[in-house]
Design a protein around this motif. Structure first.
Motif: not given
Ligand code: TXA
Ligand code: MG
Length: 312
Positions: A174, A216, A61, A56, A29
């Motif tokens: 993703s 986030g 992974h 956030n 991604t």
């Molecule tokens: O493609 C992807 O998902 C990439 C690659 C590196 O794997 N990662 C990514 O991570 O986009 P990030 O941190 O930019 O976005 C993560 C999202 C955030 O919007 C966060 O709020 C949400 O995932 N998230 C994480 N844990 C969560 C949870 N327990 N409940 C709801 N949302 C969650």
């Protein structure tokens, strides 16, 4: 430092992760800023390096579905979706097992965890050799444009040890589905089109219909330094232009997301081209209309946030 994924460099990466240090990791991604998911020190470093608000949470992974078994409560829909789409650009939010050793900071104190198995040989090799789980947000300062090449990661984090996995093939983060609610809830459009998910498990609850959101999903995100205008058919003078499909405009200030009008190609090019046009010689960036279907949903979501008034 950008390095090729040789055996020696995998070992170096693992050594760093074991010390609670961070690395740049390619996925299909976008590139991730990865640290040991069970290390509070590593997770604190991720939040600090990205200047990310600590409310956030991060995506965790793993190299396979089994690697998550001590950490989340599994269910039938998770089984169907993970079988169909993992490894791949789909993140599932599931209830957290109270005894999970994953850093509480990584999940921002929530009782759920977001998990995925990335579809990239370097990410899978590293996860397998590391024999653990990695927390990895996109490798960009909070709120700014995501990274689809190792060089982008280096521009944003000059000291980081980055495994070079080439251009990311999908180019958008993703798709995130919350499976902790009665009806699966779409939290973020992304690299896996919603239509493919719905064809297996029926309609998803749309994010706007529910008060629950991915913490986030701030309105302003993925933002270039220049102002961005959307659905533009005719760019202004001094404005850079991101075209889609056939266009008669020509010049250094014009880039085309997909001359043939293909959404997969446009997704793979979006962040790279936004970075290329984010240059102070222009007064702004305008973007052609993108169809609202398939990957176009995620493309329009990223563009809307990139164009939103800046909050950060
Ligand atoms: O493609 C992807 O998902 C990439 C690659 C590196 O794997 N990662 C990514 O991570 O986009 P990030 O941190 O930019 O976005 C993560 C999202 C955030 O919007 C966060 O709020 C949400 O995932 N998230 C994480 N844990 C969560 C949870 N327990 N409940 C709801 N949302 C969650
Ligand atoms: Mg991100």
């Amino acid at each position: 430092m950008i390095v090729y994924p040789t055996q020696e460099n995998y070992q170096e990466a693992i050594h760093k992760l074991q010390k609670g240090e961070l690395i740049g990791l390619p996925t299909e991604t976008v590139y991730g800023l990865a640290g040991d998911a069970t290390s509070d020190l590593a997770i604190a470093r991720i939040f600090e390096a990205k200047k990310r608000p600590t409310f956030n949470p991060l995506i965790i992974h793993g190299s396979s579905q089994e690697t998550f078994k001590d950490h989340v409560v599994w269910n039938d829909i998770a089984e169907i979706l993970s079988r169909a789409f993992w490894p791949g650009p789909l993140t599932l939010v599931l209830p957290r097992v109270p005894t999970s050793r994953i850093s509480l900071l990584a999940s921002a104190g929530l009782e759920s965890l977001a998990i995925r198995v990335p579809h990239h040989p370097v990410a899978l090799d590293l996860l397998t050799k590391f024999k653990g789980l990695l927390a990895a947000p996109s490798a960009n300062p909070s709120g700014r444009i995501s990274s689809t090449q190792a060089i982008h990661v280096q521009e944003d984090f000059s000291e980081l040890f980055i495994l070079d996995g080439g251009n990311t093939t999908i180019g958008l983060e993703s798709t995130i589905i919350d499976l902790t609610t009665a009806i699966p809830l779409l939290l973020r459009h992304g690299g896996l089109p919603v239509e493919e998910i719905e064809s297996l498990i029926g309609s998803l609850e749309a994010p706007c219909k529910s008060p629950i959101k991915a913490p986030g999903m701030l309105k302003s995100h993925y933002a270039p330094s220049l102002p961005l205008r959307l659905n533009v058919k005719q760019p202004l003078e001094n404005e850079a232009y991101l075209a889609f499909g056939h266009t008669t405009f020509k010049g250094d200030h014009i880039l085309n997301l997909s001359p043939s009008g293909h959404l997969t190609e446009a997704a793979a090019n979006l962040f790279k081209m936004m970075r290329l046009l984010d240059n102070t010689q222009f007064c702004g960036i305008s973007v052609a209309p993108i169809p609202l279907k398939g990957l176009g949903m995620a493309l329009n979501d990223r563009l809307l946030r990139a164009a939103a008034p800046r909050e950060l």
